[in-house]
Design a protein around this motif. Structure first.
Motif, short mmCIF file in Angstrom:
data_model
loop_
_atom_site.label_atom_id
_atom_site.label_comp_id
_atom_site.label_asym_id
_atom_site.label_seq_id
_atom_site.Cartn_x
_atom_site.Cartn_y
_atom_site.Cartn_z
N TYR A 1 0.82 -1.21 0.00
CA TYR A 1 0.00 0.00 0.00
C TYR A 1 0.86 1.26 0.00
CZ TYR A 1 -3.28 3.58 1.46
OH TYR A 1 -4.02 4.72 1.52
N ALA A 2 1.96 1.24 0.78
CA ALA A 2 2.84 2.41 0.82
C ALA A 2 3.46 2.67 -0.55
CB ALA A 2 3.93 2.20 1.87
N GLY A 3 3.86 1.60 -1.24
CA GLY A 3 4.45 1.76 -2.57
C GLY A 3 3.44 2.30 -3.57
N ASN A 4 2.23 1.75 -3.54
CA ASN A 4 1.18 2.24 -4.46
C ASN A 4 0.79 3.68 -4.15
OD1 ASN A 4 1.02 -0.21 -5.82
ND2 ASN A 4 -0.52 -1.03 -4.42
N LEU A 5 0.76 4.03 -2.87
CA LEU A 5 0.41 5.40 -2.50
C LEU A 5 1.46 6.38 -2.99
CD1 LEU A 5 -1.37 7.40 -0.97
CD2 LEU A 5 -0.03 6.90 1.09
N MET A 6 2.75 6.05 -2.81
CA MET A 6 3.81 6.94 -3.26
C MET A 6 3.81 7.06 -4.78
SD MET A 6 5.07 8.13 -0.58
CE MET A 6 6.39 9.03 -1.38
N ALA A 7 3.55 5.94 -5.48
CA ALA A 7 3.49 6.00 -6.94
C ALA A 7 2.31 6.84 -7.40
CB ALA A 7 3.38 4.58 -7.52
N LEU A 8 1.18 6.74 -6.70
CA LEU A 8 0.00 7.52 -7.06
C LEU A 8 0.23 9.00 -6.83
CD1 LEU A 8 -2.97 7.50 -7.96
CD2 LEU A 8 -3.61 7.24 -5.55
N VAL B 1 5.04 14.61 -10.26
CA VAL B 1 4.72 15.80 -9.49
C VAL B 1 5.31 15.68 -8.09
CG1 VAL B 1 2.60 16.29 -10.76
CG2 VAL B 1 2.51 14.81 -8.77
N LYS B 2 5.57 16.82 -7.48
CA LYS B 2 6.05 16.88 -6.11
C LYS B 2 5.04 17.68 -5.29
CE LYS B 2 11.00 16.66 -7.19
NZ LYS B 2 12.32 17.34 -7.06
N THR B 3 4.54 17.06 -4.25
CA THR B 3 3.55 17.72 -3.42
C THR B 3 3.73 17.29 -1.97
OG1 THR B 3 1.18 18.03 -3.04
CG2 THR B 3 1.87 15.87 -3.82
N SER B 4 3.40 18.16 -1.05
CA SER B 4 3.51 17.85 0.36
C SER B 4 2.32 17.01 0.80
CB SER B 4 3.58 19.14 1.18
OG SER B 4 2.43 19.92 0.94
N LEU B 5 2.57 16.15 1.79
CA LEU B 5 1.50 15.29 2.29
C LEU B 5 0.49 16.12 3.08
CD1 LEU B 5 3.54 12.19 3.53
CD2 LEU B 5 2.24 12.43 1.42
N SER B 6 -0.76 15.84 2.84
CA SER B 6 -1.84 16.50 3.56
C SER B 6 -3.01 15.53 3.68
CB SER B 6 -2.29 17.78 2.83
OG SER B 6 -2.79 17.46 1.55
N LEU B 7 -4.04 15.95 4.37
CA LEU B 7 -5.18 15.07 4.59
C LEU B 7 -5.90 14.74 3.29
CD1 LEU B 7 -6.85 13.61 6.74
CD2 LEU B 7 -8.26 15.67 6.93
N THR B 8 -5.81 15.63 2.30
CA THR B 8 -6.51 15.40 1.04
C THR B 8 -5.89 14.29 0.19
OG1 THR B 8 -5.18 17.15 -0.01
CG2 THR B 8 -7.32 17.78 0.93
N ASN B 9 -4.57 14.06 0.32
CA ASN B 9 -3.95 13.02 -0.49
C ASN B 9 -3.57 11.76 0.27
OD1 ASN B 9 -1.65 13.90 0.90
ND2 ASN B 9 -1.01 15.23 -0.78
N ILE B 10 -3.81 11.72 1.59
CA ILE B 10 -3.56 10.49 2.34
C ILE B 10 -4.80 10.02 3.07
CG2 ILE B 10 -1.09 10.99 2.62
CD1 ILE B 10 -1.70 11.86 5.48
N TRP B 11 -5.97 10.51 2.62
CA TRP B 11 -7.20 10.12 3.29
C TRP B 11 -7.46 8.62 3.15
CZ3 TRP B 11 -10.89 7.79 0.31
CH2 TRP B 11 -10.79 7.98 -1.07
N GLY B 12 -6.92 8.01 2.09
CA GLY B 12 -7.10 6.57 1.90
C GLY B 12 -6.51 5.76 3.04
N MET B 13 -5.40 6.24 3.61
CA MET B 13 -4.79 5.52 4.74
C MET B 13 -5.75 5.48 5.93
SD MET B 13 -0.95 7.12 4.50
CE MET B 13 -0.45 6.21 5.95
N TYR B 14 -6.41 6.59 6.20
CA TYR B 14 -7.35 6.63 7.32
C TYR B 14 -8.60 5.81 7.04
CZ TYR B 14 -4.39 10.43 8.98
OH TYR B 14 -3.32 11.17 9.42
N VAL B 15 -9.00 5.76 5.77
CA VAL B 15 -10.15 4.93 5.42
C VAL B 15 -9.83 3.46 5.67
CG1 VAL B 15 -11.60 4.15 3.51
CG2 VAL B 15 -11.10 6.58 3.78
N ILE B 16 -8.65 3.02 5.24
CA ILE B 16 -8.25 1.62 5.45
C ILE B 16 -8.11 1.33 6.94
CG2 ILE B 16 -6.36 -0.02 5.11
CD1 ILE B 16 -5.96 1.07 2.37
#
Length: 224
Positions: free
Chosen positions: A11-18, A182-197
């Motif tokens: 999941y971490a690998g797929n999230l970073m790739a996404l 793209v380079k972007t900082s982590l925020s709740l909008t792009n890591i919400w999937g982690m909290y859902v899981i």
């Protein structure tokens, strides 16, 4: 624990790739794809030779394009209306602009100059080419002389140079890649999937715990 480790790493690998690679959708690359999508409207140049050809075609794919006008999927617009149409209808994805190659390059270049990014793309398929020419009297000695000079100008690339001089960014968005990093900082909008899981995992665990307690209670009461 081993299964949890594998799933976490995956999941971490797929999230970073996404997050790192963004896929740009390009749904239309041929005239047939545009015709087969009932949700999109075509915008053609009003009063052009292409428009006359579409209305007079008796068969083939261009006859199908002409028939779309009765369905409200074909609009005739002037050259002066194109910039506003691009910035509204085309940008929303509800319309597709049908224009000659040089006109599209100019429009893409002007939009890049204005916004600083490639918001649009050209289809890979080209159709209904237009050949521009100068008409002269038959058997006139001027015709071969003019033709020779026009050929020399074309081979020297003057037309492309004039286009680039008029709009320097006319070739910036030509065949842009569909995958960008793209380079972007982590925020709740792009890591919400982690909290859902995480929440789903706790919910499943709680459900399993309740089933175990219910099974234990039924076992002690003698109910099967």
């Amino acid at each position: 624990m081993l299964m949890t480790l594998v799933l976490t790493r995956s999941y971490a690998g797929n999230l970073m790739a996404l997050l790192a690679v963004r896929h740009i959708s390009e749904p239309y690359h041929s005239l047939r794809e545009v015709l087969d999508d009932p949700s999109v409207t075509m915008v053609w140049l009003k009063g052009s030779s292409v428009g006359r050809y579409l209305t007079e075609a008796e068969s083939g794919i261009f006859r199908e394009v002409g028939d779309r006008e009765k369905e409200g999927r074909l609009l005739w617009r002037t050259q002066a209306q194109f910039p506003n149409d691009i910035d509204t209808w085309v940008r929303r994805g509800t319309h597709v602009l049908m224009e000659v190659h040089y006109g599209l390059k100019m429009s893409l270049g002007k939009d890049y100059t204005k916004t600083g990014e490639c918001s649009f793309y050209e289809s890979k398929e080209e159709f209904l080419p237009l050949i521009f020419a100068m008409v002269g009297p038959k058997n006139s000695p001027l015709v071969p002389a003019i033709s020779k000079r026009i050929t020399s100008m074309t081979e020297a690339g003057l037309f492309f140079q004039w286009l680039k001089t008029e709009e320097p960014n006319s070739t910036v968005c030509y065949r842009t890649p569909t995958k960008v990093t793209v380079k972007t900082s982590l925020s709740l909008t792009n890591i919400w999937g982690m909290y859902v899981i995480l929440a789903a995992g706790h919910l499943v665990s709680l459900s399993v715990l309740c089933l175990e307690l219910l099974s234990l209670h039924l076992k002690h009461t003698g109910i099967k």
